[in-house]
Design a protein around this motif. Structure first.
Motif, PDB file in Angstrom:
ATOM      1  N   VAL A  53       0.835  -1.204   0.000  1.00  0.00           N
ATOM      2  CA  VAL A  53       0.000   0.000   0.000  1.00  0.00           C
ATOM      3  C   VAL A  53       0.870   1.256   0.000  1.00  0.00           C
ATOM      4  O   VAL A  53       0.453   2.317  -0.440  1.00  0.00           O
ATOM      5  N   ALA A  54       2.097   1.139   0.495  1.00  0.00           N
ATOM      6  CA  ALA A  54       3.000   2.291   0.534  1.00  0.00           C
ATOM      7  C   ALA A  54       3.323   2.805  -0.864  1.00  0.00           C
ATOM      8  O   ALA A  54       3.786   3.937  -1.019  1.00  0.00           O
ATOM      9  N   LEU A  55       3.073   1.995  -1.886  1.00  0.00           N
ATOM     10  CA  LEU A  55       3.326   2.407  -3.271  1.00  0.00           C
ATOM     11  C   LEU A  55       2.146   3.152  -3.889  1.00  0.00           C
ATOM     12  O   LEU A  55       2.274   3.730  -4.968  1.00  0.00           O
ATOM     13  N   ASP A  56       0.988   3.123  -3.224  1.00  0.00           N
ATOM     14  CA  ASP A  56      -0.243   3.707  -3.762  1.00  0.00           C
ATOM     15  C   ASP A  56      -0.270   5.215  -3.489  1.00  0.00           C
ATOM     16  O   ASP A  56      -0.439   5.642  -2.351  1.00  0.00           O
ATOM     17  N   ARG A  57      -0.122   6.016  -4.530  1.00  0.00           N
ATOM     18  CA  ARG A  57      -0.044   7.464  -4.352  1.00  0.00           C
ATOM     19  C   ARG A  57      -1.341   8.077  -3.832  1.00  0.00           C
ATOM     20  O   ARG A  57      -1.338   9.199  -3.310  1.00  0.00           O
ATOM     21  N   ARG A  58      -2.450   7.352  -3.957  1.00  0.00           N
ATOM     22  CA  ARG A  58      -3.713   7.873  -3.445  1.00  0.00           C
ATOM     23  C   ARG A  58      -3.782   7.761  -1.928  1.00  0.00           C
ATOM     24  O   ARG A  58      -4.555   8.465  -1.290  1.00  0.00           O
ATOM     25  N   ALA A  59      -2.969   6.883  -1.353  1.00  0.00           N
ATOM     26  CA  ALA A  59      -3.009   6.670   0.091  1.00  0.00           C
ATOM     27  C   ALA A  59      -1.697   6.970   0.787  1.00  0.00           C
ATOM     28  O   ALA A  59      -1.670   7.262   1.983  1.00  0.00           O
ATOM     29  N   SER A  60      -0.603   6.889   0.064  1.00  0.00           N
ATOM     30  CA  SER A  60       0.726   7.008   0.657  1.00  0.00           C
ATOM     31  C   SER A  60       1.394   8.332   0.297  1.00  0.00           C
ATOM     32  O   SER A  60       1.507   8.682  -0.878  1.00  0.00           O
ATOM     33  N   SER A  61       1.876   9.035   1.316  1.00  0.00           N
ATOM     34  CA  SER A  61       2.611  10.280   1.087  1.00  0.00           C
ATOM     35  C   SER A  61       4.063  10.023   0.708  1.00  0.00           C
ATOM     36  O   SER A  61       4.792  10.959   0.372  1.00  0.00           O
ATOM     37  N   MET A  62       4.493   8.762   0.791  1.00  0.00           N
ATOM     38  CA  MET A  62       5.893   8.431   0.531  1.00  0.00           C
ATOM     39  C   MET A  62       6.014   7.312  -0.506  1.00  0.00           C
ATOM     40  O   MET A  62       6.825   6.394  -0.371  1.00  0.00           O
ATOM     41  N   ALA A  63       5.187   7.398  -1.552  1.00  0.00           N
ATOM     42  CA  ALA A  63       5.194   6.364  -2.583  1.00  0.00           C
ATOM     43  C   ALA A  63       6.543   6.275  -3.293  1.00  0.00           C
ATOM     44  O   ALA A  63       7.000   5.176  -3.632  1.00  0.00           O
ATOM     45  N   ASP A  64       7.187   7.397  -3.516  1.00  0.00           N
ATOM     46  CA  ASP A  64       8.502   7.379  -4.178  1.00  0.00           C
ATOM     47  C   ASP A  64       9.543   6.704  -3.288  1.00  0.00           C
ATOM     48  O   ASP A  64      10.325   5.864  -3.761  1.00  0.00           O
ATOM     49  N   GLU A  65       9.563   7.081  -2.015  1.00  0.00           N
ATOM     50  CA  GLU A  65      10.526   6.489  -1.084  1.00  0.00           C
ATOM     51  C   GLU A  65      10.305   4.989  -0.914  1.00  0.00           C
ATOM     52  O   GLU A  65      11.272   4.230  -0.732  1.00  0.00           O
ATOM     53  N   ALA A  66       9.051   4.552  -0.985  1.00  0.00           N
ATOM     54  CA  ALA A  66       8.735   3.133  -0.784  1.00  0.00           C
ATOM     55  C   ALA A  66       9.363   2.236  -1.842  1.00  0.00           C
ATOM     56  O   ALA A  66       9.596   1.037  -1.599  1.00  0.00           O
ATOM     57  N   GLN A  67       9.672   2.793  -3.000  1.00  0.00           N
ATOM     58  CA  GLN A  67      10.267   1.995  -4.067  1.00  0.00           C
ATOM     59  C   GLN A  67      11.677   1.515  -3.734  1.00  0.00           C
ATOM     60  O   GLN A  67      12.203   0.623  -4.393  1.00  0.00           O
ATOM     61  N   ASP A  68      12.266   2.080  -2.695  1.00  0.00           N
ATOM     62  CA  ASP A  68      13.623   1.680  -2.302  1.00  0.00           C
ATOM     63  C   ASP A  68      13.644   0.449  -1.397  1.00  0.00           C
ATOM     64  O   ASP A  68      14.713  -0.012  -1.008  1.00  0.00           O
ATOM     65  N   GLY A 244     -15.280  28.382  -1.325  1.00  0.00           N
ATOM     66  CA  GLY A 244     -14.048  27.617  -1.452  1.00  0.00           C
ATOM     67  C   GLY A 244     -14.329  26.135  -1.481  1.00  0.00           C
ATOM     68  O   GLY A 244     -15.319  25.650  -0.931  1.00  0.00           O
ATOM     69  N   ALA A 245     -13.474  25.373  -2.167  1.00  0.00           N
ATOM     70  CA  ALA A 245     -13.600  23.920  -2.221  1.00  0.00           C
ATOM     71  C   ALA A 245     -12.203  23.326  -2.264  1.00  0.00           C
ATOM     72  O   ALA A 245     -11.257  23.938  -2.753  1.00  0.00           O
ATOM     73  N   ALA A 246     -12.078  22.116  -1.732  1.00  0.00           N
ATOM     74  CA  ALA A 246     -10.762  21.469  -1.688  1.00  0.00           C
ATOM     75  C   ALA A 246     -10.947  19.960  -1.667  1.00  0.00           C
ATOM     76  O   ALA A 246     -12.044  19.453  -1.431  1.00  0.00           O
ATOM     77  N   LEU A 247      -9.859  19.248  -1.936  1.00  0.00           N
ATOM     78  CA  LEU A 247      -9.859  17.798  -1.913  1.00  0.00           C
ATOM     79  C   LEU A 247      -8.841  17.302  -0.894  1.00  0.00           C
ATOM     80  O   LEU A 247      -7.769  17.877  -0.746  1.00  0.00           O
ATOM     81  N   THR A 248      -9.192  16.221  -0.200  1.00  0.00           N
ATOM     82  CA  THR A 248      -8.214  15.573   0.673  1.00  0.00           C
ATOM     83  C   THR A 248      -7.317  14.688  -0.188  1.00  0.00           C
ATOM     84  O   THR A 248      -7.695  14.289  -1.285  1.00  0.00           O
ATOM     85  N   ASP A 249      -6.130  14.359   0.330  1.00  0.00           N
ATOM     86  CA  ASP A 249      -5.214  13.487  -0.400  1.00  0.00           C
ATOM     87  C   ASP A 249      -4.473  12.585   0.569  1.00  0.00           C
ATOM     88  O   ASP A 249      -4.885  12.440   1.732  1.00  0.00           O
ATOM     89  N   ALA A 250      -3.380  11.996   0.130  1.00  0.00           N
ATOM     90  CA  ALA A 250      -2.662  11.022   0.953  1.00  0.00           C
ATOM     91  C   ALA A 250      -2.134  11.618   2.251  1.00  0.00           C
ATOM     92  O   ALA A 250      -1.941  10.891   3.231  1.00  0.00           O
ATOM     93  N   ASP A 251      -1.901  12.924   2.283  1.00  0.00           N
ATOM     94  CA  ASP A 251      -1.378  13.551   3.501  1.00  0.00           C
ATOM     95  C   ASP A 251      -2.383  13.537   4.645  1.00  0.00           C
ATOM     96  O   ASP A 251      -2.017  13.813   5.792  1.00  0.00           O
ATOM     97  N   TRP A 252      -3.652  13.237   4.353  1.00  0.00           N
ATOM     98  CA  TRP A 252      -4.698  13.197   5.376  1.00  0.00           C
ATOM     99  C   TRP A 252      -4.854  11.810   5.997  1.00  0.00           C
ATOM    100  O   TRP A 252      -5.600  11.647   6.969  1.00  0.00           O
TER     101      TRP A 252
END
Length: 276
Positions: A53-68, A244-252
């Motif tokens: 799941v760490a690779l999933d950019r919709r849920a993980s804030s560290m998807a790039d780092e997880a590839q290591d 105003g409107a906004a979307l949540t992302d992996a940082d939440w």
């Protein structure tokens, strides 16, 4: 005096050596949030594997780092073959795997779901203790507190905002989303509408509340009946009429220092509403 200083120095060195010796050398994480905490705090080569799941950019804030890291799917058999001396898990993560690993004599440290800024601090300290990285964790907590205080320093007015997700769910107190929202300088309409702990918020109540900002989750690819409500004409009209409107992302998602980025992303919206 010199002898005292020498004894104190020797004690400190012995303590540091003992801490280094006790720190786990091969760590495997099987939970998205422990993945990220461990990636932030682990010493070089200490963390061996993180969950897929760490690779999933919709849920993980560290998807790039997880590839290591080696990727796991939380199965007891694959984790056992990695020969870890510590496994990191969430309270509700792969319980059968956790029990099997414990029965095999592999230490497992379990982390609770984080629902507050205080919980972020505690999770960092707990991860630091688990990895033998207390000093790094304390430094990260100090940085977190400093940055959070700076973000909260200049709130002039607190606009009213709605959190609205799939199935019409909203977040109340004791939720990380509420803490992010209020830390960014907004008031959560769920509380004034009587949804203190969150829950399913009817469209009629959402419309009558007339929030100044509407914050929804990002839709996943494809179609979903659960997510269809976020595109309901009432919600679309509210998003258009609200200032105003906004979307949540992996940082939440997880209680890590990345929640600061979620707060930062809302600050321009709050400042815009303050000026109106």
């Amino acid at each position: 005096m010199r002898r005292c200083k020498a004894l104190l120095l020797a004690a400190a060195l012995i303590g540091a050596a003992a801490e280094a010796q006790e720190a786990p050398r091969r760590v495997v994480s099987i939970n998205l949030c422990t993945d990220q905490l461990a990636m932030l705090l682990a010493a070089p080569d200490q963390l061996h594997s993180v969950s897929f799941v760490a690779l999933d950019r919709r849920a993980s804030s560290m998807a790039d780092e997880a590839q290591d890291y080696v990727i796991n799917h939380g199965r007891a058999e694959e984790i056992y073959l990695m020969q870890p001396d510590l496994v990191l898990a969430g309270r509700y993560t792969a319980r059968a795997s956790v029990e099997a690993l414990q029965n095999l004599g592999i230490p497992v440290v379990t982390f609770d779901i984080v629902s507050s800024m205080a919980g972020v601090r505690q999770s960092l300290l707990d991860m630091g203790a688990a990895l033998g990285r207390d000093a790094a964790a304390q430094a990260m907590v100090a940085d977190f507190d400093s940055r959070l205080a700076a973000l909260q320093a200049e709130v002039i007015r607190r606009p009213r905002a709605a959190l609205y997700y799939a199935n019409g769910f909203t977040s109340g107190r004791a939720s990380l989303a509420h803490e992010i929202l209020t830390a960014a300088g907004f008031d959560n309409i769920a509380l004034e509408a009587g949804y203190e702990q969150g829950g399913k918020l009817p469209l009629e109540i959402l419309a009558l509340a007339a929030p100044e900002a509407v914050i929804t989750g990002q839709s996943y690819p494809g179609t979903s009946r659960a997510e269809a409500i976020m595109d309901h004409p009432v919600v679309r009209a509210l998003r258009a009429e609200a200032q105003g409107a906004a979307l949540t992302d992996a940082d939440w998602v997880c209680g890590t220092p990345h929640v600061l980025r979620a707060i930062e992303s809302l600050v321009p919206l709050r400042q815009s509403l303050e000026r109106q």
